[in-house]
Scaffold this motif. Structure first.
Motif, PDB file in Angstrom:
ATOM      1  N   LYS A 218       0.794  -1.231   0.000  1.00  0.00           N
ATOM      2  CA  LYS A 218       0.000   0.000   0.000  1.00  0.00           C
ATOM      3  C   LYS A 218       0.826   1.281   0.000  1.00  0.00           C
ATOM      4  CE  LYS A 218      -4.146   1.995   2.089  1.00  0.00           C
ATOM      5  NZ  LYS A 218      -5.166   1.843   3.170  1.00  0.00           N
ATOM      6  N   PRO A 219       1.990   1.334   0.685  1.00  0.00           N
ATOM      7  CA  PRO A 219       2.776   2.580   0.651  1.00  0.00           C
ATOM      8  C   PRO A 219       3.204   3.006  -0.752  1.00  0.00           C
ATOM      9  CG  PRO A 219       3.529   1.154   2.423  1.00  0.00           C
ATOM     10  CD  PRO A 219       2.578   0.340   1.608  1.00  0.00           C
ATOM     11  N   PHE A 220       3.204   2.056  -1.704  1.00  0.00           N
ATOM     12  CA  PHE A 220       3.646   2.372  -3.060  1.00  0.00           C
ATOM     13  C   PHE A 220       2.482   2.737  -3.981  1.00  0.00           C
ATOM     14  CE2 PHE A 220       6.446  -0.744  -1.081  1.00  0.00           C
ATOM     15  CZ  PHE A 220       7.643  -0.036  -1.084  1.00  0.00           C
ATOM     16  N   ALA A 221       1.267   2.620  -3.479  1.00  0.00           N
ATOM     17  CA  ALA A 221       0.084   2.924  -4.279  1.00  0.00           C
ATOM     18  C   ALA A 221      -0.274   4.405  -4.173  1.00  0.00           C
ATOM     19  CB  ALA A 221      -1.080   2.053  -3.844  1.00  0.00           C
ATOM     20  N   LYS A 222       0.749   5.235  -4.263  1.00  0.00           N
ATOM     21  CA  LYS A 222       0.554   6.681  -4.173  1.00  0.00           C
ATOM     22  C   LYS A 222       1.209   7.335  -5.384  1.00  0.00           C
ATOM     23  CE  LYS A 222       0.576   6.706   0.909  1.00  0.00           C
ATOM     24  NZ  LYS A 222       1.281   7.185   2.128  1.00  0.00           N
TER      25      LYS A 222
ATOM     26  N   PHE B 246      -2.109   6.636 -12.276  1.00  0.00           N
ATOM     27  CA  PHE B 246      -0.996   7.418 -12.829  1.00  0.00           C
ATOM     28  C   PHE B 246      -0.876   8.773 -12.137  1.00  0.00           C
ATOM     29  CE2 PHE B 246       1.305   9.855 -16.096  1.00  0.00           C
ATOM     30  CZ  PHE B 246       2.364   8.992 -16.322  1.00  0.00           C
ATOM     31  N   PHE B 247      -2.009   9.441 -11.977  1.00  0.00           N
ATOM     32  CA  PHE B 247      -2.089  10.706 -11.232  1.00  0.00           C
ATOM     33  C   PHE B 247      -2.941  10.503  -9.978  1.00  0.00           C
ATOM     34  CE2 PHE B 247      -1.664  12.640 -15.608  1.00  0.00           C
ATOM     35  CZ  PHE B 247      -0.441  13.245 -15.398  1.00  0.00           C
ATOM     36  N   ALA B 248      -2.797  11.409  -9.032  1.00  0.00           N
ATOM     37  CA  ALA B 248      -3.669  11.386  -7.860  1.00  0.00           C
ATOM     38  C   ALA B 248      -5.076  11.843  -8.225  1.00  0.00           C
ATOM     39  CB  ALA B 248      -3.085  12.267  -6.757  1.00  0.00           C
ATOM     40  N   SER B 249      -5.183  12.697  -9.237  1.00  0.00           N
ATOM     41  CA  SER B 249      -6.459  13.260  -9.662  1.00  0.00           C
ATOM     42  C   SER B 249      -7.191  12.311 -10.606  1.00  0.00           C
ATOM     43  CB  SER B 249      -6.232  14.603 -10.372  1.00  0.00           C
ATOM     44  OG  SER B 249      -7.379  15.004 -11.102  1.00  0.00           O
ATOM     45  N   HIS B 250      -8.436  11.992 -10.269  1.00  0.00           N
ATOM     46  CA  HIS B 250      -9.246  11.138 -11.130  1.00  0.00           C
ATOM     47  C   HIS B 250      -9.477  11.815 -12.481  1.00  0.00           C
ATOM     48  CE1 HIS B 250     -12.365   8.308 -12.368  1.00  0.00           C
ATOM     49  NE2 HIS B 250     -13.148   9.351 -12.644  1.00  0.00           N
TER      50      HIS B 250
ATOM     51  N   LEU C 131      -1.929  -5.464  -6.229  1.00  0.00           N
ATOM     52  CA  LEU C 131      -2.429  -4.119  -5.945  1.00  0.00           C
ATOM     53  C   LEU C 131      -2.365  -3.266  -7.220  1.00  0.00           C
ATOM     54  CD1 LEU C 131      -3.611  -2.416  -3.686  1.00  0.00           C
ATOM     55  CD2 LEU C 131      -1.311  -1.637  -3.123  1.00  0.00           C
ATOM     56  N   PRO C 132      -3.451  -3.231  -7.994  1.00  0.00           N
ATOM     57  CA  PRO C 132      -3.465  -2.528  -9.274  1.00  0.00           C
ATOM     58  C   PRO C 132      -3.282  -1.015  -9.177  1.00  0.00           C
ATOM     59  CG  PRO C 132      -5.274  -4.095  -9.134  1.00  0.00           C
ATOM     60  CD  PRO C 132      -4.689  -3.989  -7.766  1.00  0.00           C
ATOM     61  N   ARG C 133      -3.431  -0.448  -7.980  1.00  0.00           N
ATOM     62  CA  ARG C 133      -3.325   1.006  -7.844  1.00  0.00           C
ATOM     63  C   ARG C 133      -1.876   1.496  -7.759  1.00  0.00           C
ATOM     64  NH1 ARG C 133      -8.083   3.737  -6.526  1.00  0.00           N
ATOM     65  NH2 ARG C 133      -6.795   5.572  -6.887  1.00  0.00           N
ATOM     66  N   ILE C 134      -0.905   0.613  -7.869  1.00  0.00           N
ATOM     67  CA  ILE C 134       0.491   1.045  -7.894  1.00  0.00           C
ATOM     68  C   ILE C 134       0.817   1.557  -9.299  1.00  0.00           C
ATOM     69  CG2 ILE C 134       2.903   0.343  -7.626  1.00  0.00           C
ATOM     70  CD1 ILE C 134       1.971  -1.851  -5.747  1.00  0.00           C
ATOM     71  N   PRO C 135       1.259   2.804  -9.444  1.00  0.00           N
ATOM     72  CA  PRO C 135       1.608   3.297 -10.785  1.00  0.00           C
ATOM     73  C   PRO C 135       2.822   2.560 -11.333  1.00  0.00           C
ATOM     74  CG  PRO C 135       2.221   4.891  -9.097  1.00  0.00           C
ATOM     75  CD  PRO C 135       1.431   3.828  -8.400  1.00  0.00           C
ATOM     76  N   ASN C 136       2.908   2.465 -12.639  1.00  0.00           N
ATOM     77  CA  ASN C 136       3.972   1.672 -13.252  1.00  0.00           C
ATOM     78  C   ASN C 136       5.357   2.156 -12.858  1.00  0.00           C
ATOM     79  OD1 ASN C 136       5.497   3.091 -15.718  1.00  0.00           O
ATOM     80  ND2 ASN C 136       3.399   3.851 -15.727  1.00  0.00           N
ATOM     81  N   TYR C 137       5.500   3.472 -12.612  1.00  0.00           N
ATOM     82  CA  TYR C 137       6.818   4.009 -12.269  1.00  0.00           C
ATOM     83  C   TYR C 137       7.228   3.699 -10.821  1.00  0.00           C
ATOM     84  CZ  TYR C 137       3.601   7.829 -10.967  1.00  0.00           C
ATOM     85  OH  TYR C 137       2.548   8.562 -10.468  1.00  0.00           O
TER      86      TYR C 137
END
Length: 336
Positions: A19-23, A86-90, A283-289
């Protein structure tokens, strides 16, 4: 908790560790846009110049490969936007998702829905058919008529699903709405089609239709083949886990039903770390980077054996799921 003992971990525990990386982070996201879109458009400019200068096509053709790989990278960004990661903004994810979709000829909301269905149904034998490469069990295949067996063999032939298939999917099937599509999905298909028509019209008025097609078609076909191959090998490989709904285990599905495709660094860059697909499915919410960072920091993710580029070629011969042996098998194995 021993993170190496994945057999005792719940999917919730695995997600908590990641979860810490899903930001999303604005800096890496903007940098990825710059180092992906700018060279892609730059290569387009160079290709237009070379073709207008009557440089022989065979000398120009090698440039299509990096251009196609950059389009794959654009699709990975598109994929992250579909997960709102990818972004925090939907809203920012949606806007960039649509723009990326215009370039990859893929309607954002339509693909987003089918892909999210895939995340809830992968490795599940009772939920095949949405967002995946259709795979029959041995018994299902044997029950087919000779004509349908031939059709399935053709469908699973690499020259078809990596050659004809991507072009048909990106250029034809994604231009039309399908059963089950809602208003949002139909709108995204219509908007993408309009954008494509406008892009083609603009190309015709500037570079000319002939040069546009000489560039766009090979880039789309190469990128499509690479994209389909990545998606294929992420869930169809030697030792993969599949199960029926009653026995389906989310931890096994994520760690054994999704590959860790360990690519050379340059290909890992072009494919946006998507080879760490087991991490993505936990955890799909982790951005690729941030996938590499999350993999390096999480011992449980490192227990998955890597699938190398060479070893992955063996996946091409795996065509059917054998329910008795719980493994993918080849057509040739049926004659034994």
């Amino acid at each position: 908790m021993d993170m190496n003992d994945t057999g005792k971990l719940s999917i919730q525990a695995l997600r908590t560790s990641l979860k810490p990386f899903a930001k999303p982070e604005l800096g890496p996201a903007v940098w990825q846009i710059a180092n992906t879109f700018l060279p892609y458009f730059g290569l387009w400019g160079l290709l237009i110049y070379l073709l207008k200068s009557a440089v022989p096509y065979y000398l120009v053709f090698p440039l299509f490969i990096p251009a196609a790989l950059l389009l794959v990278r654009i699709f990975i960004i598109f994929h992250d936007c579909a997960h709102s990661s990818f972004f925090a903004s939907h809203r920012a994810n949606t806007i960039l998702g649509y723009v990326s979709g215009f370039l990859t000829f893929t309607p954002f909301a339509y693909w987003q829905r089918t892909h999210l269905v895939h995340h809830g149904s992968y490795a599940n034998l009772d939920k095949r058919g949405v967002g995946d490469l259709w795979t029959l069990t041995v018994n299902e295949y044997r029950a087919l008529s000779p004509a349908k067996r031939l059709a399935y063999r053709l469908y699973r032939n690499p020259f078809v699903f990596l050659g004809v298939g991507p072009g048909y999917s990106f250029l034809v099937t994604q231009r039309f709405s399908h059963k089950g599509d809602g208003k949002r999905e139909r709108f995204s298909i219509m908007l993408t089609n309009v954008a494509i028509v406008l892009l083609i019209a603009l190309a015709g008025l500037t570079m000319g239709f002939r040069i546009y097609l000489m560039i766009q078609v090979p880039i789309m076909l190469i990128a499509g083949a690479v994209g389909v191959w990545l998606f294929y090998v992420q869930h169809q490989f030697e030792g993969v886990y599949w199960a029926h709904q009653d026995d389906w285990d989310p931890v096994k599905a994520a760690l054994d039903g999704s590959s860790y495709y360990k690519l050379p660094k340059v290909l890992q860059w072009f494919t946006g770390n998507i080879g760490q697909h087991h991490v993505h499915h936990v955890l799909p919410r982790i951005p690729n980077y941030r996938l590499q960072e999350s993999y390096d920091a999480t011992p449980a993710m490192q227990t998955v054996p890597p699938l190398t580029l060479l070893k992955s070629m063996g996946s091409l011969k795996l065509n059917l799921w054998d329910e008795e042996r719980h493994k993918l098998v080849s057509f040739a194995s049926l004659s034994g």
